[in-house]
Design a protein around this motif. Structure first.
Motif, PDB file in Angstrom:
ATOM      1  N   GLY A 127     -12.318  -8.621  11.739  1.00  0.00           N
ATOM      2  CA  GLY A 127     -12.791  -8.685  10.227  1.00  0.00           C
ATOM      3  C   GLY A 127     -13.279  -7.455   9.764  1.00  0.00           C
ATOM      4  N   TRP A 128     -13.992  -6.577  10.332  1.00  0.00           N
ATOM      5  CA  TRP A 128     -14.538  -5.404   9.919  1.00  0.00           C
ATOM      6  C   TRP A 128     -13.417  -4.418   9.722  1.00  0.00           C
ATOM      7  N   SER A 129     -12.546  -4.332  10.791  1.00  0.00           N
ATOM      8  CA  SER A 129     -11.452  -3.540  10.988  1.00  0.00           C
ATOM      9  C   SER A 129     -10.440  -3.847   9.674  1.00  0.00           C
ATOM     10  N   ALA A 130     -10.340  -5.268   9.276  1.00  0.00           N
ATOM     11  CA  ALA A 130      -9.341  -5.379   8.264  1.00  0.00           C
ATOM     12  C   ALA A 130     -10.190  -5.054   6.796  1.00  0.00           C
ATOM     13  N   PHE A 131     -11.565  -4.871   6.902  1.00  0.00           N
ATOM     14  CA  PHE A 131     -11.960  -4.717   5.725  1.00  0.00           C
ATOM     15  C   PHE A 131     -12.111  -3.121   5.411  1.00  0.00           C
ATOM     16  N   TRP A 132     -11.992  -2.257   6.336  1.00  0.00           N
ATOM     17  CA  TRP A 132     -11.805  -0.904   6.325  1.00  0.00           C
ATOM     18  C   TRP A 132     -10.342  -0.602   5.830  1.00  0.00           C
ATOM     19  N   SER A 133      -9.422  -1.349   6.621  1.00  0.00           N
ATOM     20  CA  SER A 133      -8.140  -1.077   6.184  1.00  0.00           C
ATOM     21  C   SER A 133      -7.757  -1.527   4.688  1.00  0.00           C
ATOM     22  N   LEU A 134      -8.604  -2.447   4.153  1.00  0.00           N
ATOM     23  CA  LEU A 134      -8.512  -2.779   2.769  1.00  0.00           C
ATOM     24  C   LEU A 134      -8.687  -1.531   1.944  1.00  0.00           C
ATOM     25  N   LEU A 135     -10.008  -0.985   2.410  1.00  0.00           N
ATOM     26  CA  LEU A 135     -10.358   0.206   1.442  1.00  0.00           C
ATOM     27  C   LEU A 135      -9.642   1.308   1.467  1.00  0.00           C
ATOM     28  N   LEU A 136      -9.036   1.564   2.925  1.00  0.00           N
ATOM     29  CA  LEU A 136      -8.212   2.733   3.072  1.00  0.00           C
ATOM     30  C   LEU A 136      -6.808   2.628   2.187  1.00  0.00           C
ATOM     31  N   ASN A 137      -6.288   1.480   2.298  1.00  0.00           N
ATOM     32  CA  ASN A 137      -5.238   0.868   1.262  1.00  0.00           C
ATOM     33  C   ASN A 137      -5.450   1.348   0.000  1.00  0.00           C
ATOM     34  N   PHE A 138      -6.501   1.002  -0.515  1.00  0.00           N
ATOM     35  CA  PHE A 138      -6.868   1.238  -2.327  1.00  0.00           C
ATOM     36  C   PHE A 138      -6.745   2.629  -2.049  1.00  0.00           C
ATOM     37  N   GLY A 139      -7.512   3.426  -1.507  1.00  0.00           N
ATOM     38  CA  GLY A 139      -7.801   4.849  -1.731  1.00  0.00           C
ATOM     39  C   GLY A 139      -6.310   5.791  -1.457  1.00  0.00           C
ATOM     40  N   PHE A 140      -5.244   5.204  -0.501  1.00  0.00           N
ATOM     41  CA  PHE A 140      -3.921   5.614  -0.489  1.00  0.00           C
ATOM     42  C   PHE A 140      -3.236   5.368  -1.821  1.00  0.00           C
ATOM     43  N   LEU A 141      -3.369   4.036  -2.454  1.00  0.00           N
ATOM     44  CA  LEU A 141      -2.597   3.748  -3.560  1.00  0.00           C
ATOM     45  C   LEU A 141      -3.141   4.609  -4.652  1.00  0.00           C
ATOM     46  N   TYR A 142      -4.336   4.698  -4.840  1.00  0.00           N
ATOM     47  CA  TYR A 142      -4.961   5.627  -6.002  1.00  0.00           C
ATOM     48  C   TYR A 142      -4.638   7.068  -5.794  1.00  0.00           C
ATOM     49  N   PHE A 143      -4.423   7.526  -4.358  1.00  0.00           N
ATOM     50  CA  PHE A 143      -3.803   8.981  -4.171  1.00  0.00           C
ATOM     51  C   PHE A 143      -2.368   9.031  -4.776  1.00  0.00           C
ATOM     52  N   ALA A 144      -1.521   7.848  -4.386  1.00  0.00           N
ATOM     53  CA  ALA A 144      -0.390   7.821  -4.874  1.00  0.00           C
ATOM     54  C   ALA A 144      -0.177   8.053  -6.163  1.00  0.00           C
ATOM     55  N   ILE A 145      -1.061   7.299  -7.025  1.00  0.00           N
ATOM     56  CA  ILE A 145      -1.088   7.188  -8.526  1.00  0.00           C
ATOM     57  C   ILE A 145      -1.464   8.801  -9.139  1.00  0.00           C
ATOM     58  N   ILE A 146      -2.205   9.390  -8.361  1.00  0.00           N
ATOM     59  CA  ILE A 146      -2.428  10.953  -8.778  1.00  0.00           C
ATOM     60  C   ILE A 146      -1.263  11.984  -8.568  1.00  0.00           C
ATOM     61  N   LEU A 147      -0.567  11.649  -7.314  1.00  0.00           N
ATOM     62  CA  LEU A 147       0.312  12.182  -7.066  1.00  0.00           C
ATOM     63  C   LEU A 147       1.586  12.067  -8.287  1.00  0.00           C
ATOM     64  N   VAL A 148       1.736  10.797  -8.281  1.00  0.00           N
ATOM     65  CA  VAL A 148       2.857  10.729  -9.263  1.00  0.00           C
ATOM     66  C   VAL A 148       2.581  11.025 -10.585  1.00  0.00           C
ATOM     67  N   ALA A 149       1.298  11.173 -11.173  1.00  0.00           N
ATOM     68  CA  ALA A 149       0.952  11.690 -12.197  1.00  0.00           C
ATOM     69  C   ALA A 149       1.048  13.353 -12.500  1.00  0.00           C
ATOM     70  N   PHE A 150       0.921  13.837 -11.357  1.00  0.00           N
ATOM     71  CA  PHE A 150       1.077  15.269 -10.968  1.00  0.00           C
ATOM     72  C   PHE A 150       2.597  15.626 -10.718  1.00  0.00           C
ATOM     73  N   HIS A 151       3.569  14.631 -11.047  1.00  0.00           N
ATOM     74  CA  HIS A 151       4.884  15.006 -11.077  1.00  0.00           C
ATOM     75  C   HIS A 151       5.387  15.094  -9.764  1.00  0.00           C
ATOM     76  N   VAL A 152       4.726  14.481  -8.622  1.00  0.00           N
ATOM     77  CA  VAL A 152       5.502  14.660  -7.402  1.00  0.00           C
ATOM     78  C   VAL A 152       6.617  13.601  -7.341  1.00  0.00           C
ATOM     79  N   PRO A 153       7.917  13.911  -6.850  1.00  0.00           N
ATOM     80  CA  PRO A 153       8.640  12.783  -6.707  1.00  0.00           C
ATOM     81  C   PRO A 153       8.496  11.573  -6.526  1.00  0.00           C
ATOM     82  N   PRO A 154       8.358  10.411  -7.317  1.00  0.00           N
ATOM     83  CA  PRO A 154       7.906   9.119  -7.093  1.00  0.00           C
ATOM     84  C   PRO A 154       8.535   8.498  -5.734  1.00  0.00           C
ATOM     85  N   LEU A 155       9.826   8.858  -5.489  1.00  0.00           N
ATOM     86  CA  LEU A 155      10.548   8.518  -4.397  1.00  0.00           C
ATOM     87  C   LEU A 155       9.842   8.789  -3.032  1.00  0.00           C
TER      88      LEU A 155
END
Length: 252
Positions: A23-51
């Protein structure tokens, strides 16, 4: 303390109380995935190829979700390979479906929120839609892959002499048992998230034909249907990969 922080702490306590170390690992994986999604939004906003962002972020999210959710390598590696294969097929399907549907961008219902704002952001809305649709399917694919792989691993642990045909049949049987609940989870998640929009449609006296051709509704419905297809493909794919890996181990 904000409401989100309080709910996050309640979630953490319950996950640790029920799941312990996992459960502890799953919670941290949730936080990490949220961080990666936020980072993906930033990359797309800076015109990194969406694909490129979609493929890279998707692989990372699947790895974090699967490998932090289970310790058994036979289960996790099988689930990860299956999820990657299904995701690759879905990306091709998403390209075709979204190209035909032409539901990228904003709908007329967004006009009030966008009033006075420029939508000329220099990014292809079609490519952004591909990214959104692909990333939205990863959770359902990873969940189905882990459920099938874990079930087959348990079967191999208790019945190591089971034949490959029986193992494949068992994987399909497990898949049929989880398909119904997974579909209901996706459907009610979609319905609950769009309940306010449905009420708005009813208040504006939208006809059924207008709703079925509404850009926002169609875009979300495509995401749900793509997720359904992903789950259906994951069941036989995971069973086949587990059988194939078992054959290789036996031969070696």
């Amino acid at each position: 303390m904000s409401t989100i922080t309080a709910l996050g702490l309640v979630l953490l306590v319950l996950m640790v109380a029920v799941g312990g170390k996992q459960g502890w690992s799953a919670f941290w994986s949730l936080l990490l995935n949220f961080g990666f999604l936020y980072f993906a939004i930033i990359l797309v906003a800076f015109h990194v190829p969406p694909l490129f962002v979609t493929i890279t972020t998707g692989i990372i999210i699947l790895a974090v979700t699967i490998f932090m959710g289970e310790d058994d390598l036979r289960t996790t590696v099988t689930a990860f390979e299956s999820a990657l294969l299904v995701t690759a097929v879905l990306i091709l399907l998403i390209f075709l479906v979204e190209h035909w549907a032409m539901v990228q961008g904003f709908g007329t219902e967004d006009s009030d929120d966008l009033e006075g704002m420029s939508i000329l952001i220099g990014i292809s809305y079609f490519k952004v839609l591909i990214t959104v649709t692909t990333l939205s399917t990863l959770g359902a694919i990873a969940e189905a892959a882990m459920a099938i792989a874990a079930g087959l691993t348990e079967i191999l642990s208790t019945h190591p002499t089971v034949s490959n045909r029986q193992l494949m049949t068992s994987g399909m049987t497990i898949g049929r048992q989880i398909i119904g609940t997974t579909f209901n989870t996706l459907f009610f998640g979609f319905f609950g998230g769009f309940l306010a929009l449905f009420i708005w449609f009813a208040g504006l006296h939208y006809s059924l034909g207008t709703i079925m051709n509404n850009k926002i509704f169609v875009a979300e419905m495509i995401e749900i249907l793509i997720s359904f297809v992903g789950v259906l493909l994951t069941v036989p794919t995971t069973a086949w990969i587990m059988t194939r890996r078992r054959t290789k181990i036996t031969e070696n």
